[in-house]
Write a protein that holds these residues in place. Sequence first.
Motif, short mmCIF file in Angstrom:
data_model
loop_
_atom_site.label_atom_id
_atom_site.label_comp_id
_atom_site.label_asym_id
_atom_site.label_seq_id
_atom_site.Cartn_x
_atom_site.Cartn_y
_atom_site.Cartn_z
N MET A 1 0.82 -1.18 0.00
CA MET A 1 0.00 0.00 0.00
C MET A 1 0.88 1.26 0.00
N TYR A 2 1.92 1.24 0.84
CA TYR A 2 2.78 2.43 0.93
C TYR A 2 3.54 2.66 -0.37
N GLN A 3 3.96 1.59 -1.01
CA GLN A 3 4.67 1.73 -2.28
C GLN A 3 3.74 2.30 -3.35
N CYS A 13 0.15 -2.06 -7.05
CA CYS A 13 1.31 -2.86 -6.69
C CYS A 13 0.82 -4.22 -6.20
N PHE A 14 1.59 -5.25 -6.47
CA PHE A 14 1.24 -6.59 -6.03
C PHE A 14 2.24 -7.07 -5.00
N PHE A 15 1.76 -7.85 -4.07
CA PHE A 15 2.62 -8.42 -3.04
C PHE A 15 2.59 -9.93 -3.20
N ASP A 16 3.76 -10.52 -3.26
CA ASP A 16 3.87 -11.97 -3.38
C ASP A 16 4.60 -12.48 -2.14
N PRO A 17 3.88 -13.15 -1.23
CA PRO A 17 4.52 -13.64 0.00
C PRO A 17 5.69 -14.60 -0.27
N GLN A 20 8.67 -12.54 -1.22
CA GLN A 20 9.17 -11.84 -0.02
C GLN A 20 9.98 -12.81 0.84
N GLU A 24 13.96 -12.57 1.82
CA GLU A 24 14.42 -12.57 3.21
C GLU A 24 15.41 -13.69 3.45
#
Length: 102
Positions: A1-3, A13-17, A20, A24
């Motif tokens: 969200m911030y990006q 923007c999409f987030f892929d766990p 990520q 890490e």
Amino acid sequence: MYQAKAGGRNRVCFFDPAMQAEMENRARMEKDLRASIRLDQLRLHYQMQVDDSGRIIGAEALIRWEHPERGLVSPAQFIPLAEEIGMIIPIGDWVIEQACAS
């Protein structure tokens, strides 16, 4: 969200766990590899080379990384990473020092 907010209006923007987690894991492995020499986690093993008659003609030095949590880390995993992050020269120096001390 911030990006997405930082990128301006009407941005997605999409987030892929999984991605990520992979990033890490790589960051932890990179940090651990950088500390491996200082923490005495690298090991050098020798594999004898023999001729057709079984006579020993030399030895091959094999490096292994004994990580306290990951266990034995395959050279196929850490050598390419060492090359990418500039650790291959310090590791090579360590190998030469160990081989000469044996």
